[in-house]
Design a protein around this motif. Structure first.
Motif, mmCIF file in Angstrom:
data_model
loop_
_atom_site.group_PDB
_atom_site.id
_atom_site.type_symbol
_atom_site.label_atom_id
_atom_site.label_comp_id
_atom_site.label_asym_id
_atom_site.label_seq_id
_atom_site.Cartn_x
_atom_site.Cartn_y
_atom_site.Cartn_z
ATOM 1 N N LEU A 263 0.932 -1.199 -0.113
ATOM 2 C CA LEU A 263 0.047 0.053 -0.009
ATOM 3 C C LEU A 263 0.979 1.278 -0.024
ATOM 4 O O LEU A 263 1.743 1.399 0.821
ATOM 5 N N GLN A 265 1.018 5.521 0.341
ATOM 6 C CA GLN A 265 0.435 6.798 0.674
ATOM 7 C C GLN A 265 1.399 7.629 0.694
ATOM 8 O O GLN A 265 2.711 7.286 0.607
ATOM 9 N N SER A 374 -13.925 6.100 2.430
ATOM 10 C CA SER A 374 -13.934 4.747 2.100
ATOM 11 C C SER A 374 -14.184 4.161 0.905
ATOM 12 O O SER A 374 -13.541 3.321 0.389
ATOM 13 N N PHE A 377 -11.143 4.791 -1.202
ATOM 14 C CA PHE A 377 -9.947 4.149 -0.692
ATOM 15 C C PHE A 377 -10.095 2.513 -1.091
ATOM 16 O O PHE A 377 -9.221 2.300 -1.596
ATOM 17 N N GLU A 378 -11.191 2.181 -0.809
ATOM 18 C CA GLU A 378 -11.415 0.604 -1.160
ATOM 19 C C GLU A 378 -11.347 0.626 -2.815
ATOM 20 O O GLU A 378 -11.053 -0.498 -3.231
ATOM 21 N N ARG A 381 -7.760 0.519 -3.851
ATOM 22 C CA ARG A 381 -7.165 -0.908 -3.674
ATOM 23 C C ARG A 381 -5.674 -0.805 -3.113
ATOM 24 O O ARG A 381 -5.358 -0.149 -2.417
ATOM 25 N N TYR A 382 -4.986 -2.114 -3.458
ATOM 26 C CA TYR A 382 -3.496 -2.084 -3.151
ATOM 27 C C TYR A 382 -2.781 -2.909 -4.068
ATOM 28 O O TYR A 382 -3.368 -3.405 -5.067
ATOM 29 N N GLN A 395 -2.757 -0.849 -7.370
ATOM 30 C CA GLN A 395 -3.360 -0.049 -6.549
ATOM 31 C C GLN A 395 -3.249 1.267 -7.832
ATOM 32 O O GLN A 395 -2.648 1.503 -8.474
ATOM 33 N N LYS A 420 -6.585 -0.391 7.908
ATOM 34 C CA LYS A 420 -7.640 -0.634 7.392
ATOM 35 C C LYS A 420 -7.235 -1.587 5.951
ATOM 36 O O LYS A 420 -7.895 -2.376 5.694
ATOM 37 N N SER A 421 -6.106 -0.851 5.377
ATOM 38 C CA SER A 421 -5.597 -1.714 4.204
ATOM 39 C C SER A 421 -5.034 -3.277 4.602
ATOM 40 O O SER A 421 -5.313 -3.986 3.942
ATOM 41 N N GLN A 424 -7.976 -5.521 4.779
ATOM 42 C CA GLN A 424 -8.210 -5.921 3.691
ATOM 43 C C GLN A 424 -7.573 -6.796 2.891
ATOM 44 O O GLN A 424 -7.930 -7.996 2.384
ATOM 45 N N GLN A 425 -6.195 -6.534 2.846
ATOM 46 C CA GLN A 425 -5.330 -7.535 2.274
ATOM 47 C C GLN A 425 -5.117 -8.847 2.910
ATOM 48 O O GLN A 425 -5.470 -10.091 2.233
#
Length: 599
Positions: A263, A265, A374, A377-378, A381-382, A395, A420-421, A424-425
């Motif tokens: 991820l 940022q 959200s 952000f979702e 992805r990544y 991403q 959060k990520s 999800q991962q």
């Protein structure tokens, strides 16, 4: 886990020398590989000229021999060349299967014997530049690897052409994140590729996690951009090209036996032209500079457009997350930023007053922010690959966060989004069920948060000179009494550093980044700033302390004695007047850069 693309690329992986011999002769320094005697160079101690070692090289004498662990680079000043070498290192983890080191100490080799023929002014200037290089020797947060370029994030690396990893490491690197880029120019010119080490300033943290029956490694890498290097108060906002102060790309890597994910940022100062000059006050006033004031006849795009166009080309659609206050000077800056963002494409601007919603202890209130972003952000992805290097997710966009300093509030928020990520991962690769989250695993959650807190401290040391504030919010999710005391001490230390030390620290960064070029054609740095604040501050401080001491003493002695009473009033008046003079001329008493302007 080493991604298959790298291991299968054509050609042998390029590797830099991880250990060198330094031979110190009376007239030269010789730096060579202990493995191959013909791989190296020597540099004259008289004038700094570099010469490659060849088969005919014959060095006479009895040199002092020591081991060094690489070269940071070279820089030429007025009458000499100086070489920065790595004298100690510490292995701090691995990146994609290869060791990464923190640079622990450097040594400055001076090749300036011609200095004795220089003028008095040249000697004075050279001494100042050498002082700046001594500051560079103790710069925090410097990382490198002999085997792999750590400036490239995983997603970019997986899309490189076949054979890329056989190139010299400096050719593989993202030039934005090579902290010593300017210092490497001579080594590159002489084709000393195996001596060229790209160094990243930022942070490198790792943690081993045990999650249910699986083991995972998390690596947190932060890479500081070199385009607008500087200190907290002397590098704010953006330059005319849209490069912002304290711009950092942070990559959170997750490695398991079967998958690797990442991820990204970014953070960076608000991309407007603005300044906040130190003046002895705890919180100096912000001043926004209009583009017309700097460039009277300008054409589009403006600074903000330059900045976000570059972000879009590199990362895709951007969510610009503004965490500043909505009142006072911060509010004016935030309003100006919001106005500039209205007409930008491929960018969504989100304003979130961190202090209003979270205060100093309500970390959970960041859920309010997540509700706003959200969906974006979702959707971004990544990046995710399997053990064979097959790309499973990409991403597609970036969250760009800022507060005023892009340190404390920003780090708390980025840690929250990283958490959060990560959930999800881990759910995506099957380690977590949809109802699982990292906070359910107490010890592992502490490790995760500690990584982010350590990273925040390191980034803050580089920019502000102190540890980050709000570190408890990252480590524990709440403010503790010990954390409040630590924040108070750090705040006072920041005040002292920013007012009385950062001017010379800014000069050091401008020198080694190449923003200021040493030349006999340039005026002396002592002619660029006519007011010698360093000589006035001790006198003013001594008078102020003396005045307060005498006032206190006379008040204690006054009692019923009218003469002593009037003496106390007089001393108090003189002290108050001196304080008023210092406040009115605060900027003149602060440490100011000599070499370059703000933009």
């Amino acid at each position: 886990m080493e991604i298959e693309e790298e291991s299968s690329s054509s050609g042998e992986r390029f590797r830099v020398h991880d250990q060198l011999e330094l031979l110190e002769f009376e007239d030269k320094f010789v730096i060579k590989s202990p493995e191959s005697l013909d791989q190296g160079f020597w540099i004259s101690r008289h004038d700094g000229t570099i010469n490659l070692i060849d088969d005919d090289a014959n060095f006479e004498g009895s040199p002092r021999i020591s081991t060094i662990y690489g070269l940071v680079g070279t820089i030429r000043l007025l009458v000499g060349t100086y070489v920065l070498v790595i004298t100690s290192r510490k292995e701090v983890g691995s990146f994609l299967g290869f060791p990464v080191y923190r640079l622990m100490s450097m040594r400055l080799l001076a090749c300036n014997e011609a200095l004795r023929f220089s003028t008095v002014q040249e000697k004075k200037d050279e001494a100042y530049f050498r002082t700046l290089l001594k500051i560079v020797e103790s710069m925090p947060g410097l990382y490198y690897s002999y085997d792999i370029d750590i400036t490239l994030n995983l997603q970019r690396r997986c899309k490189l052409v076949e054979g890329w990893m056989s190139k010299p490491i400096w050719k593989q690197a993202d030039p934005r994140f090579v902290w010593n880029r300017h210092l490497l120019e001579d080594l590159i010119e002489y084709k000393l590729d195996r001596f060229v080490i790209p160094i990243v300033q930022g942070s490198f943290q790792t943690a081993e996690l045990k999650l249910k029956d699986s083991r995972a490694t998390i690596v947190l890498v932060s890479r500081r951009c070199n385009r607008r290097l500087g200190t907290r108060m002397w590098r704010r906002g953006a330059n005319l090209e849209g490069d912002t102060a304290n711009f950092i790309e942070t990559e959170q890597l997750l490695e398991t036996g079967e998958f690797m994910s990442s991820l990204l940022q970014v953070r960076g100062s608000i991309p407007l032209l603005w300044e906040q000059i130190v003046d002895l006050s705890y919180k100096p006033r912000l001043r926004i500079i209009s583009h017309e004031q700097t460039v009277p006849f300008f054409s589009e795009p403006n600074v903000v457009q330059h900045h976000f166009r570059d972000l879009f080309q590199r990362y895709g659609d951007t969510v610009a997350l503004d965490l500043t206050d909505k009142f006072g000077d911060e509010g004016q800056l935030s309003a100006a930023y919001a106005a500039e963002m209205q007409n930008l494409q491929n960018v969504r601007y989100v304003s979130f007053d961190f202090h209003h919603h979270c205060g100093s202890s309500n970390f959970d209130n960041l859920d309010v922010l997540y509700d706003q972003i959200s969906e974006d952000f979702e959707r971004q992805r990544y990046f995710l690959i399997d053990a064979k290097g097959n790309i499973l997710e990409e991403q597609r966009g970036i969250i760009r966060a800022n507060c005023v300093d892009c340190l404390d509030r920003t780090n708390v928020t980025q840690c929250y989004l990283g958490q959060k990520s990560l959930n999800q991962q881990l759910q995506r690769i099957g380690i977590f069920t949809p109802s699982d989250c990292i906070s359910m695993f107490g010890e592992e959650f502490v490790k995760f948060r500690s990584m982010w807190a350590e990273q925040g401290d390191e980034i803050s040391l580089e920019y502000a000179g102190t540890h980050a504030l709000k570190g408890d919010l990252v480590r524990y999710g709440k403010q503790t009494m010990g954390g409040m005391i630590k924040d108070g001490m750090s705040a006072l230390s920041r005040y002292y550093q920013n007012n009385f030390h950062d001017g010379i620290r800014q000069d050091a960064l401008d020198l080694i980044s190449g923003r200021y070029t040493v030349s006999r054609n340039n005026p002396s740095p002592f002619q660029l700033n006519g007011f010698e604040s360093i000589s006035y501050l001790p006198v003013a401080s001594a008078l102020l302390v003396g005045g307060l001491t005498i006032t206190t003493f006379t008040v204690q002695q006054a009692g019923g004695n009218m003469k002593n009473y009037w003496s106390s009033i007089l001393c108090a008046g003189v002290t108050a007047g001196l304080m008023a003079v210092m406040k009115a001329n605060g900027r003149q008493f602060c440490s100011r850069p000599r070499l370059c302007g703000l933009l």
